[in-house]
Design a protein around this motif. Structure first.
Motif, PDB file in Angstrom:
ATOM      1  N   UNK A  20       2.808  14.648  -4.613  1.00 36.60           N
ATOM      2  CA  UNK A  20       3.431  14.794  -5.969  1.00 36.60           C
ATOM      3  C   UNK A  20       3.880  12.726  -5.590  1.00 36.60           C
ATOM      4  N   UNK A  21       3.746  11.910  -6.583  1.00 33.24           N
ATOM      5  CA  UNK A  21       5.302  10.829  -6.786  1.00 33.24           C
ATOM      6  C   UNK A  21       6.319  10.929  -6.656  1.00 33.24           C
ATOM      7  N   UNK A  22       6.997  11.417  -5.452  1.00 37.53           N
ATOM      8  CA  UNK A  22       8.551  11.627  -5.852  1.00 37.53           C
ATOM      9  C   UNK A  22       9.667  10.417  -6.258  1.00 37.53           C
ATOM     10  N   UNK A  23      10.056  11.253  -7.472  1.00 39.91           N
ATOM     11  CA  UNK A  23      11.236   9.332  -7.630  1.00 39.91           C
ATOM     12  C   UNK A  23      12.493   9.330  -6.806  1.00 39.91           C
ATOM     13  N   UNK A  24      12.027   8.151  -6.547  1.00 39.77           N
ATOM     14  CA  UNK A  24      13.161   7.732  -5.070  1.00 39.77           C
ATOM     15  C   UNK A  24      13.791   6.382  -5.687  1.00 39.77           C
ATOM     16  N   UNK A  25      15.161   6.487  -5.668  1.00 39.21           N
ATOM     17  CA  UNK A  25      16.222   5.430  -6.373  1.00 39.21           C
ATOM     18  C   UNK A  25      15.582   3.903  -5.984  1.00 39.21           C
ATOM     19  N   UNK A  26      15.677   2.838  -7.635  1.00 39.16           N
ATOM     20  CA  UNK A  26      15.499   2.253  -7.120  1.00 39.16           C
ATOM     21  C   UNK A  26      13.578   2.168  -6.829  1.00 39.16           C
ATOM     22  N   UNK A  27      13.113   2.805  -7.341  1.00 32.93           N
ATOM     23  CA  UNK A  27      11.218   2.737  -6.884  1.00 32.93           C
ATOM     24  C   UNK A  27      10.448   3.315  -8.418  1.00 32.93           C
ATOM     25  N   UNK A  28       9.428   2.537  -9.176  1.00 31.24           N
ATOM     26  CA  UNK A  28       8.889   2.876 -10.367  1.00 31.24           C
ATOM     27  C   UNK A  28       8.003   3.377  -9.887  1.00 31.24           C
ATOM     28  N   UNK A  29       8.408   4.671 -10.053  1.00 33.90           N
ATOM     29  CA  UNK A  29       6.444   5.326 -10.155  1.00 33.90           C
ATOM     30  C   UNK A  29       5.160   5.121 -10.583  1.00 33.90           C
ATOM     31  N   UNK A  30       5.132   3.997 -11.761  1.00 35.51           N
ATOM     32  CA  UNK A  30       3.930   2.465 -11.759  1.00 35.51           C
ATOM     33  C   UNK A  30       3.994   1.777 -11.363  1.00 35.51           C
ATOM     34  N   UNK A  31       5.188   1.351 -10.442  1.00 36.42           N
ATOM     35  CA  UNK A  31       4.813   0.268  -9.267  1.00 36.42           C
ATOM     36  C   UNK A  31       3.948   1.607  -8.216  1.00 36.42           C
ATOM     37  N   UNK A  32       4.067   2.366  -7.456  1.00 35.68           N
ATOM     38  CA  UNK A  32       3.259   3.314  -6.422  1.00 35.68           C
ATOM     39  C   UNK A  32       2.151   3.132  -7.026  1.00 35.68           C
ATOM     40  N   UNK A  33       1.727   3.385  -8.481  1.00 37.08           N
ATOM     41  CA  UNK A  33       0.635   3.895  -8.959  1.00 37.08           C
ATOM     42  C   UNK A  33      -0.028   2.443  -8.650  1.00 37.08           C
ATOM     43  N   UNK A  34       0.595   1.699  -9.221  1.00 36.93           N
ATOM     44  CA  UNK A  34      -0.488  -0.011  -9.574  1.00 36.93           C
ATOM     45  C   UNK A  34      -0.881  -0.511  -8.100  1.00 36.93           C
ATOM     46  N   UNK A  35       0.258  -0.188  -7.295  1.00 33.89           N
ATOM     47  CA  UNK A  35      -0.392  -0.380  -5.375  1.00 33.89           C
ATOM     48  C   UNK A  35      -1.492   0.049  -5.403  1.00 33.89           C
ATOM     49  N   UNK A  36      -1.868   1.582  -5.589  1.00 36.88           N
ATOM     50  CA  UNK A  36      -2.913   2.985  -5.480  1.00 36.88           C
ATOM     51  C   UNK A  36      -3.959   2.212  -5.911  1.00 36.88           C
ATOM     52  N   UNK A  37      -3.923   1.953  -7.068  1.00 38.33           N
ATOM     53  CA  UNK A  37      -5.245   1.846  -8.009  1.00 38.33           C
ATOM     54  C   UNK A  37      -5.943   0.608  -6.748  1.00 38.33           C
ATOM     55  N   UNK A  38      -4.511  -0.874  -7.192  1.00 37.29           N
ATOM     56  CA  UNK A  38      -5.234  -2.025  -6.772  1.00 37.29           C
ATOM     57  C   UNK A  38      -5.670  -1.866  -4.996  1.00 37.29           C
ATOM     58  N   UNK A  39      -5.075  -0.830  -4.331  1.00 35.18           N
ATOM     59  CA  UNK A  39      -6.332  -0.502  -2.884  1.00 35.18           C
ATOM     60  C   UNK A  39      -7.697  -0.431  -3.474  1.00 35.18           C
ATOM     61  N   UNK A  40      -7.340   0.821  -3.924  1.00 34.35           N
ATOM     62  CA  UNK A  40      -8.939   1.777  -4.232  1.00 34.35           C
ATOM     63  C   UNK A  40      -9.579   0.894  -5.035  1.00 34.35           C
ATOM     64  N   UNK A  41      -9.326  -0.093  -5.795  1.00 29.84           N
ATOM     65  CA  UNK A  41     -10.501  -0.801  -6.488  1.00 29.84           C
ATOM     66  C   UNK A  41     -11.277  -2.150  -5.032  1.00 29.84           C
ATOM     67  N   UNK A  42     -10.148  -2.255  -4.478  1.00 26.91           N
ATOM     68  CA  UNK A  42     -10.392  -3.046  -3.314  1.00 26.91           C
ATOM     69  C   UNK A  42     -10.588  -2.955  -2.397  1.00 26.91           C
ATOM     70  N   UNK A  43     -11.310  -1.735  -2.365  1.00 25.99           N
ATOM     71  CA  UNK A  43     -11.588  -0.749  -1.199  1.00 25.99           C
ATOM     72  C   UNK A  43     -12.843  -0.192  -1.661  1.00 25.99           C
ATOM     73  N   UNK A  44     -13.355  -0.284  -3.138  1.00 24.59           N
ATOM     74  CA  UNK A  44     -14.708   0.628  -3.368  1.00 24.59           C
ATOM     75  C   UNK A  44     -15.330  -0.972  -4.063  1.00 24.59           C
ATOM     76  N   UNK A  45     -14.976  -1.863  -3.801  1.00 24.23           N
ATOM     77  CA  UNK A  45     -15.639  -3.409  -3.711  1.00 24.23           C
ATOM     78  C   UNK A  45     -16.290  -3.680  -2.366  1.00 24.23           C
TER      79      UNK A  45
END
Length: 92
Positions: A6-31
């Motif tokens: 699970x994406x844990x809540x870290x002070x100063x870190x937006x879970x949306x940003x974490x998800x975005x990095x994961x999805x961007x990386x996934x799209x690049x990997x799939x390509x």
């Protein structure tokens, strides 16, 4: 305690940003693995833009600002992947 993976809540870190990095990386990997073509990514980008443009009538509601931001981000991803990995454009 959060469940494993699970994406844990870290002070100063937006879970949306974490998800975005994961999805961007996934799209690049799939390509990279040729599981997604450049045309597939262009089509996804177009669908996200269409959804942002018709946010009020979208069957899966979302906030207009978030939809526009997603369309902008998808456009940037499309441009990056197209430049980095190349491939054939969608016929249109």
């Amino acid at each position: 305690m959060a469940p494993p993976g699970a994406l844990s809540a870290e002070p100063g870190v937006d879970n949306g940003d974490k998800s975005l990095v994961i999805l961007q990386s996934l799209l690049c990997l799939l390509r990279e693995k040729n599981l997604l073509t450049r045309a597939d990514i262009e089509e996804l980008s177009e669908k996200v833009a269409t959804r942002a443009a018709n946010c009020a009538r979208d069957p899966m509601p979302c906030r207009a600002g978030d939809a526009v931001a997603a369309a902008s981000e998808m456009s940037a991803i499309n441009a990056y992947i197209g430049q980095r990995y190349g491939g054939k454009h969608r016929r249109g």
